[in-house]
Design a protein around this motif. Structure first.
Motif, mmCIF file in Angstrom:
data_model
loop_
_atom_site.group_PDB
_atom_site.id
_atom_site.type_symbol
_atom_site.label_atom_id
_atom_site.label_comp_id
_atom_site.label_asym_id
_atom_site.label_seq_id
_atom_site.Cartn_x
_atom_site.Cartn_y
_atom_site.Cartn_z
ATOM 1 N N GLU A 1 0.842 -1.213 -0.321
ATOM 2 C CA GLU A 1 -0.088 -0.191 -0.026
ATOM 3 C C GLU A 1 0.777 1.294 -0.030
ATOM 4 O O GLU A 1 0.342 2.223 -0.238
ATOM 5 C CB GLU A 1 -0.730 -0.005 1.164
ATOM 6 C CG GLU A 1 -2.010 -1.164 1.077
ATOM 7 C CD GLU A 1 -2.843 -0.950 2.297
ATOM 8 O OE1 GLU A 1 -3.778 -1.784 2.716
ATOM 9 O OE2 GLU A 1 -2.479 -0.339 3.428
ATOM 10 N N TRP A 2 2.124 1.075 0.456
ATOM 11 C CA TRP A 2 2.820 2.316 0.728
ATOM 12 C C TRP A 2 4.210 2.158 -0.228
ATOM 13 O O TRP A 2 5.058 3.175 -0.170
ATOM 14 C CB TRP A 2 3.711 2.467 2.058
ATOM 15 C CG TRP A 2 2.485 2.740 3.055
ATOM 16 C CD1 TRP A 2 1.802 1.824 3.991
ATOM 17 C CD2 TRP A 2 2.339 3.977 3.713
ATOM 18 N NE1 TRP A 2 1.019 2.429 4.637
ATOM 19 C CE2 TRP A 2 1.064 3.447 4.711
ATOM 20 C CE3 TRP A 2 2.670 5.224 3.358
ATOM 21 C CZ2 TRP A 2 0.657 4.820 5.252
ATOM 22 C CZ3 TRP A 2 1.997 6.362 3.829
ATOM 23 C CH2 TRP A 2 1.240 6.134 5.108
ATOM 24 N N THR A 3 4.158 1.363 -1.410
ATOM 25 C CA THR A 3 5.158 1.161 -2.073
ATOM 26 C C THR A 3 4.862 1.429 -3.706
ATOM 27 O O THR A 3 3.917 0.572 -4.166
ATOM 28 C CB THR A 3 5.824 -0.226 -2.239
ATOM 29 O OG1 THR A 3 5.948 -0.621 -0.856
ATOM 30 C CG2 THR A 3 6.995 -0.439 -2.901
ATOM 31 N N TYR B 1 5.736 5.712 -2.445
ATOM 32 C CA TYR B 1 4.886 6.734 -1.940
ATOM 33 C C TYR B 1 5.717 7.890 -2.025
ATOM 34 O O TYR B 1 6.938 8.030 -1.637
ATOM 35 C CB TYR B 1 3.905 6.780 -0.760
ATOM 36 C CG TYR B 1 5.038 6.816 0.574
ATOM 37 C CD1 TYR B 1 4.967 8.246 1.248
ATOM 38 C CD2 TYR B 1 5.845 5.895 1.081
ATOM 39 C CE1 TYR B 1 5.605 8.343 2.252
ATOM 40 C CE2 TYR B 1 6.789 6.154 2.127
ATOM 41 C CZ TYR B 1 6.681 7.464 2.752
ATOM 42 O OH TYR B 1 7.300 7.720 3.852
ATOM 43 N N THR B 2 5.000 9.273 -1.983
ATOM 44 C CA THR B 2 5.676 10.510 -2.015
ATOM 45 C C THR B 2 5.349 11.188 -0.785
ATOM 46 O O THR B 2 6.111 11.763 0.098
ATOM 47 C CB THR B 2 5.865 11.262 -3.299
ATOM 48 O OG1 THR B 2 6.184 10.464 -4.300
ATOM 49 C CG2 THR B 2 6.307 12.590 -3.152
ATOM 50 N N GLN C 1 -1.194 12.261 1.880
ATOM 51 C CA GLN C 1 -2.007 11.506 0.811
ATOM 52 C C GLN C 1 -1.987 9.938 0.831
ATOM 53 O O GLN C 1 -3.074 9.693 0.559
ATOM 54 C CB GLN C 1 -1.370 12.029 -0.654
ATOM 55 C CG GLN C 1 -1.300 13.522 -0.735
ATOM 56 C CD GLN C 1 -2.629 14.110 -0.918
ATOM 57 O OE1 GLN C 1 -3.530 13.714 -1.399
ATOM 58 N NE2 GLN C 1 -2.921 15.151 0.006
ATOM 59 N N ALA C 2 -0.839 9.418 1.251
ATOM 60 C CA ALA C 2 -0.622 7.967 1.180
ATOM 61 C C ALA C 2 -1.737 7.562 2.172
ATOM 62 O O ALA C 2 -2.141 6.259 2.037
ATOM 63 C CB ALA C 2 0.777 7.554 1.186
ATOM 64 N N TRP D 1 -5.569 8.110 1.273
ATOM 65 C CA TRP D 1 -6.112 7.866 0.063
ATOM 66 C C TRP D 1 -5.690 6.190 -0.414
ATOM 67 O O TRP D 1 -6.111 5.501 -1.028
ATOM 68 C CB TRP D 1 -5.689 8.556 -0.995
ATOM 69 C CG TRP D 1 -6.545 9.958 -1.033
ATOM 70 C CD1 TRP D 1 -5.783 11.120 -0.690
ATOM 71 C CD2 TRP D 1 -7.810 10.132 -1.273
ATOM 72 N NE1 TRP D 1 -6.913 11.998 -0.800
ATOM 73 C CE2 TRP D 1 -8.112 11.711 -0.932
ATOM 74 C CE3 TRP D 1 -8.944 9.273 -1.506
ATOM 75 C CZ2 TRP D 1 -9.202 12.091 -1.175
ATOM 76 C CZ3 TRP D 1 -10.248 9.947 -1.749
ATOM 77 C CH2 TRP D 1 -10.231 11.220 -1.389
ATOM 78 N N SER D 2 -4.433 5.848 -0.010
ATOM 79 C CA SER D 2 -3.843 4.601 -0.188
ATOM 80 C C SER D 2 -3.773 3.347 0.829
ATOM 81 O O SER D 2 -4.114 2.298 0.577
ATOM 82 C CB SER D 2 -2.405 4.851 -0.818
ATOM 83 O OG SER D 2 -2.236 5.999 -1.906
ATOM 84 N N ALA D 3 -3.481 3.919 2.243
ATOM 85 C CA ALA D 3 -3.249 2.839 3.120
ATOM 86 C C ALA D 3 -4.682 2.524 3.478
ATOM 87 O O ALA D 3 -5.664 3.116 3.593
ATOM 88 C CB ALA D 3 -2.409 3.508 4.248
#
Length: 476
Positions: free
Chosen positions: A402-404, A406-407, A411-412, A415-417
């Motif tokens: 999920e974190w690979t 990320y900048t 946001q990560a 929206w991503s994690a």
């Protein structure tokens, strides 16, 4: 005990400037955050000989523990027991109430343990529980065992329907519905005096009532006044749907929040659960009285409360109203995972209003942390990563897919994690969730007992998933 976590990839502090620290370090002294900053800064300020334990934070991120501003821990055994085509009032009166009527003290203890386990796995460290179905001591004992921080109370009402619906037991009605307002308030005061400040202050007790039609106007107003006298808070359901607002308009000539405001019932120690049916004028009333709101996006989606079409949550935030996030109960929203609520609230109003600036990641994280803490009047101790606050926080595995890659951490995170990348959840300087399990309960035995008890409750309540009521005229 002094513990240093160093070389964290980032720390989302959620402080006053929403500072994100790269190559961060956090020094924990017993239950408190003693220092936070870059690893270089902390190495300059503290010699390693004064540290009892050093943890390598490489490929780990940290943020404050989540604060759930509205949850029903007595409801955890009802997961997926009710269909998803019900409006709010039908769901409450003909499904949830019959279920609650058959939850005994042993059931509720397991329900609370299970709910706390789910919350810790998802990073929640503090909560506002709507109220116990039995004695609040059941919830207090369970949470004390788990080690979480939270607020509970006694579920109370004083306006029973003239005819009890199917599934409502006489015992439940006798326990929940008091003969008059003053009797209810005396019992609520006794509960606060018995349970507030339990577990060394980790557990608080408020003057909680059910709210809405099952409670008189006098109980709504009296609960907040009693809470003010006792120096605690109160919460209740209000303006939860357009159906409730329409009933109130027909009976009383105004919407629910205005009715409470006209009676002098608003104040800064009140957390309104849901608040979906709120007008622009009522937003101003909330702001004027510093009354807080617990928004439960998942429940609005599942029960069709109308958050995106009639909800005024962005307007509340713009007006300075403190709006926290809640998961509600597992049968209302489906889960006790605030990360899912953050994702939803960050995007719901962007889409509904064709406005990419609405809410967003920064505000969503604040709603799940510091704003939730402020709603619970706990923000002086929790809700952000700052010196002098409690060591309540979440650690994320940044080597997770999920974190690979990320900048931007914020946001990560939103929206991503998901909770799948949470590796530890700390409360009061203790890692309650780590190594893939909650450390204070036997999860295997707990889940087995929960399954058995849930099936027995559904059977006792006579709930028929495919043949139950899909509408109601109760309290009309």
């Amino acid at each position: 005990m002094r513990t240093l976590i160093e070389h964290l990839d980032f720390a989302c502090t959620v402080n006053g400037s929403d500072e994100v620290i790269k190559d961060a370090a956090v020094l924990i002294e017993d239950q408190w955050i003693a220092d936070i900053g870059s690893t270089t800064e902390l190495h300059k300020r503290h010699t390693r000989g004064t540290i009892d334990k050093i943890i390598d934070g490489t490929l780990i991120g940290i943020c404050p523990g989540f604060v759930d501003t509205h949850v029903h821990l007595s409801e955890t055994l009802s997961r997926a027991a009710f269909p998803d085509h019900l409006n709010t009032r039908t769901w409450v009166f003909h499904w949830a109430k019959p279920f609650y009527a058959h939850v005994n003290e042993e059931d509720e203890y397991i329900s609370v343990l299970l709910g706390a386990t789910e919350m810790l796995r998802a990073g929640t460290t503090c909560f506002l529980d709507m109220g116990a179905q039995n004695d609040p001591g059941v919830t207090v004992r369970a949470i004390e065992q788990v080690g979480m921080r939270g607020i509970t109370g006694r579920h109370a009402a004083d306006n029973p329907p003239e005819q009890l619906p199917k599934g409502w037991s006489e015992e439940m009605v006798a326990h929940h519905f008091f003969p008059d307002t003053q009797t209810a308030l005396r019992e609520l005061e006794d509960c606060v005096r018995r349970w507030d400040g339990s577990a060394g202050g980790r557990i608080r007790c408020w003057v909680n009532i059910e709210g809405k039609e099952p409670c008189s106007l006098e109980l709504h107003v009296g609960a907040r006044a009693l809470a003010e006298k006792l120096g605690v808070g109160t919460t209740y359901h209000l303006a939860t749907s357009i159906e409730e607002a329409d009933v109130c308009q027909r009976k009383h000539g105004c919407w629910p929040l205005t009715r409470i405001a006209n009676a002098g019932g608003l104040g800064s120690n009140l957390v309104i659960a849901h608040g979906a049916a709120i007008s622009d004028d009522e937003v101003a009333l909330l702001a004027r009285h510093d009354t807080r709101v617990a928004f439960c996006p998942g429940t609005s989606l599942k029960l069709g409360k109308g958050a995106t079409c009639i909800g005024k949550y962005p307007e509340m935030i713009d007006a300075g109203v403190t709006v926290g996030l809640g998961t509600d109960g597992v049968s209302a929203s489906g889960n006790l995972n605030l990360m899912r609520q953050m994702y939803a609230v960050a995007g719901l109003f962007k889409d509904a209003r064709n406005d990419p600036t609405a809410i967003g990641a920064r505000q969503a994280l604040r709603m799940a942390t510091i704003d939730g803490a402020r709603a619970l009047d706990w923000d002086r101790e929790i809700g952000s990563l700052e010196v002098g606050k409690r060591a309540d926080f979440i650690l994320f595995d940044l080597d997770h897919v999920e974190w690979t890659p990320y900048t931007d951490p914020l946001q990560a995170l939103v929206w991503s994690a998901t909770s799948a990348s949470i590796i530890e959840t700390w409360v009061d300087g203790q890692a309650l969730y780590r190594e893939g399990r909650v450390q204070t309960v036997d999860e295997t035995a707990l889940k087995q007992e929960a399954r058995e008890r849930a099936a027995a409750i559904v059977e006792r309540a006579g709930l028929e998933f495919d043949h139950g009521p899909s509408s109601t005229s109760l309290y009309d």
